[in-house]
Design an enzyme around this catalytic site. Structure first.
Site, PDB file in Angstrom:
ATOM      1  CG  ASP A   1      -2.002   1.092   1.099  1.00 31.35           C
ATOM      2  OD1 ASP A   1      -2.023   1.815   0.322  1.00 31.35           O
ATOM      3  OD2 ASP A   1      -2.820   0.912   2.128  1.00 31.35           O
TER       4      ASP A   1
ATOM      5  CG  ASP B   1      -3.124   3.508  -2.628  1.00 28.08           C
ATOM      6  OD1 ASP B   1      -4.034   2.798  -2.611  1.00 28.08           O
ATOM      7  OD2 ASP B   1      -2.725   4.214  -1.688  1.00 28.08           O
ATOM      8  CD  GLU B   2      -5.419  -1.112  -0.493  1.00 22.69           C
ATOM      9  OE1 GLU B   2      -5.708  -2.064  -0.385  1.00 22.69           O
ATOM     10  OE2 GLU B   2      -6.119   0.057  -0.599  1.00 22.69           O
TER      11      GLU B   2
HETATM   12  P1  TTP Z   1      -5.700   5.156   0.936  1.00 22.60           P
HETATM   13  O1  TTP Z   1      -4.605   4.051   0.552  1.00 22.60           O
HETATM   14  O2  TTP Z   1      -6.850   4.878   1.589  1.00 22.60           O
HETATM   15  O3  TTP Z   1      -4.999   6.284   1.576  1.00 22.60           O
HETATM   16  P2  TTP Z   1      -3.347   6.886   1.370  1.00 22.60           P
HETATM   17  O4  TTP Z   1      -2.849   6.222   0.331  1.00 22.60           O
HETATM   18  O5  TTP Z   1      -3.619   8.397   1.195  1.00 22.60           O
HETATM   19  O6  TTP Z   1      -2.823   6.944   2.971  1.00 22.60           O
HETATM   20  P3  TTP Z   1      -2.396   5.608   3.764  1.00 22.60           P
HETATM   21  O7  TTP Z   1      -0.991   5.857   4.075  1.00 22.60           O
HETATM   22  O8  TTP Z   1      -3.003   5.529   5.087  1.00 22.60           O
HETATM   23  O9  TTP Z   1      -2.820   4.380   2.852  1.00 22.60           O
HETATM   24  O10 TTP Z   1      -6.279   5.906  -0.432  1.00 22.60           O
HETATM   25  C1  TTP Z   1      -5.451   6.075  -1.527  1.00 22.60           C
HETATM   26  C2  TTP Z   1      -5.754   7.243  -2.257  1.00 22.60           C
HETATM   27  O11 TTP Z   1      -7.161   7.225  -2.651  1.00 22.60           O
HETATM   28  C3  TTP Z   1      -5.537   8.403  -1.457  1.00 22.60           C
HETATM   29  O12 TTP Z   1      -4.040   8.872  -1.696  1.00 22.60           O
HETATM   30  C4  TTP Z   1      -6.652   9.497  -2.186  1.00 22.60           C
HETATM   31  C5  TTP Z   1      -7.809   8.669  -2.583  1.00 22.60           C
HETATM   32  N1  TTP Z   1      -8.863   8.696  -1.717  1.00 22.60           N
HETATM   33  C6  TTP Z   1      -9.905   9.492  -1.773  1.00 22.60           C
HETATM   34  O13 TTP Z   1      -9.995  10.336  -2.917  1.00 22.60           O
HETATM   35  N2  TTP Z   1     -10.990   9.725  -1.108  1.00 22.60           N
HETATM   36  C7  TTP Z   1     -11.090   8.815   0.256  1.00 22.60           C
HETATM   37  O14 TTP Z   1     -11.929   9.022   0.821  1.00 22.60           O
HETATM   38  C8  TTP Z   1      -9.969   8.016   0.608  1.00 22.60           C
HETATM   39  C9  TTP Z   1      -9.799   7.085   1.829  1.00 22.60           C
HETATM   40  C10 TTP Z   1      -8.692   7.954  -0.308  1.00 22.60           C
END
Ligand code: TTP
Length: 348
Positions: A9, A103-104
């Site tokens: 991730d 992103d996963e």
């Molecule tokens: P996530 O993987 O949930 O979060 P993240 O990568 O920003 O942070 P973390 O380090 O906790 O994993 O989400 C991936 C991307 O998706 C994030 O960068 C932005 C987008 N996103 C949104 O647009 N709206 C949302 O509500 C969420 C949770 C994520």
């Protein structure tokens, strides 16, 4: 045979991409999202998380909690491109990859002799090439690998072995288990069930009564069992976009969200060369009640204009003026666009 699965991730994905690109942002609290006060945050970097900022928070609230916050307008095209580049780097080291979001991904690395070394190598390569940090979880199934990658964010690496599983899992709060929504959490807490160690005392029937089909899944997951394979060629049945936002019944604002979702969905369809025959609008109100409405078409659609037009139509027909906290649209009955064009041409 015992498997080795990793979940990767990217940390604070959109915000990290912006930080790498613009050195003036580094070390400062950064949010990515819409820029007006009425819009919401997509994500924040870890510096901003110290001020309790998070995804889906309205910009005005974020600014009041963190006056120095720098807000960068989100650029989906850029993040999608970056995501494709990162996945293709990962793929060059492991073909058994299942992408689960922008992103996963999961990798089945059971064939690698040194799974820990492999995970560290990937972290290093991604950082060297893109300047981004990722968190990786390594375990013997997908559920535990994902739990592990979440454990030590950012730039984390965590292993959950069979021996570690009970200690880690049983202490977990029930909100960490996918499928247990806020309403069910409240019900369970009412009967004294707060942690997995309490939940595990319930039999499968009880969980099925409470959660439907998902109940059996929960029953297995909390025992550390998950036999799902890493699906490298997942045939998608649907594609969609949904977001949580600040509760609102402002119809213009809700329609502007539908406009954004339509653009995103059209771009995703374009990328995968798909069109679709059924459009579904999902609305979750502030009391967490979910309503969905669908519309089907004889001829598949795929353009932003068509998606937007039909989303608005479904919305106007069904919106009950209650405050909403989440909305989403999804495309199902997907067809491969090349095939569709071919058969269409053949007919005329
Ligand atoms: P996530 O993987 O949930 O979060 P993240 O990568 O920003 O942070 P973390 O380090 O906790 O994993 O989400 C991936 C991307 O998706 C994030 O960068 C932005 C987008 N996103 C949104 O647009 N709206 C949302 O509500 C969420 C949770 C994520």
């Amino acid at each position: 045979m015992k498997r080795n699965i990793i979940h990767i991730d990217i940390d604070a994905f959109y915000a990290s991409v912006e930080e790498v690109e613009n050195e003036n942002l580094r070390g400062k609290p950064v949010a990515v999202g819409g820029v007006s006060d009425r819009s919401i945050i997509a994500t924040v970097n870890y510096k901003a998380r110290r001020y309790n900022l998070h995804s889906a928070m309205p910009i005005f609230m974020a600014k009041s909690l963190c006056p120095d916050l720098i807000i960068v307008k989100s650029d989906m095209k850029k993040y999608r491109k970056k995501s494709r580049e990162i996945f293709s780097l990962i793929k060059s080291y492991c073909k058994n990859i299942e992408k689960v979001s922008i992103d996963e991904c999961y990798l089945d690395i059971s064939d690698k002799k040194d799974p820990v070394g492999f995970a560290y190598m990937l972290k290093k390569k991604i950082h060297e090439k893109f300047g981004l940090t990722v968190s990786i979880g390594l375990s013997y199934n997908k559920f535990l690998a994902k739990l592990a990658s979440d454990w030590r964010k950012p730039d984390g690496f965590m292993i959950i072995s069979e021996a570690d599983m009970p200690d880690i899992l049983y202490n977990l709060d029930i909100k960490k288990i996918k499928g247990i929504g806020e309403k069910s959490q409240a019900k369970l807490r009412n009967i004294g069930i707060n942690k997995v160690e309490d939940l595990i005392k319930l039999d499968e029937e009880f969980l099925v009564d409470m959660f439907g089909k998902m109940g059996s899944e929960i029953y297995l997951r909390i025992r550390g069992i998950d036999n799902r394979p890493v699906e490298t060629k997942r045939i998608r049945k649907s594609m969609g976009v949904e977001r949580t936002f600040l509760d609102t019944n402002d119809e213009e604002l809700l329609k502007s969200y539908l406009d954004n979702y339509s653009k995103e969905l059209a771009a995703d369809l374009e990328k995968e060369n798909r069109a679709f025959k059924t459009l579904t609008l999902k609305m979750k109100d502030s009391e967490f009640k979910i309503r969905t409405f669908s519309k089907s078409f004889l001829n598949p659609i795929k353009s932003y204009q068509d998606i937007y037009k039909h989303s608005i139509e479904i919305f106007e027909k069904n919106y009950n003026k209650k405050k909403l906290r989440l909305m989403g649209i999804s495309a199902s009955n997907l067809v491969d666009f090349d095939i569709f064009q071919l058969s269409f041409k053949d007919l005329y």
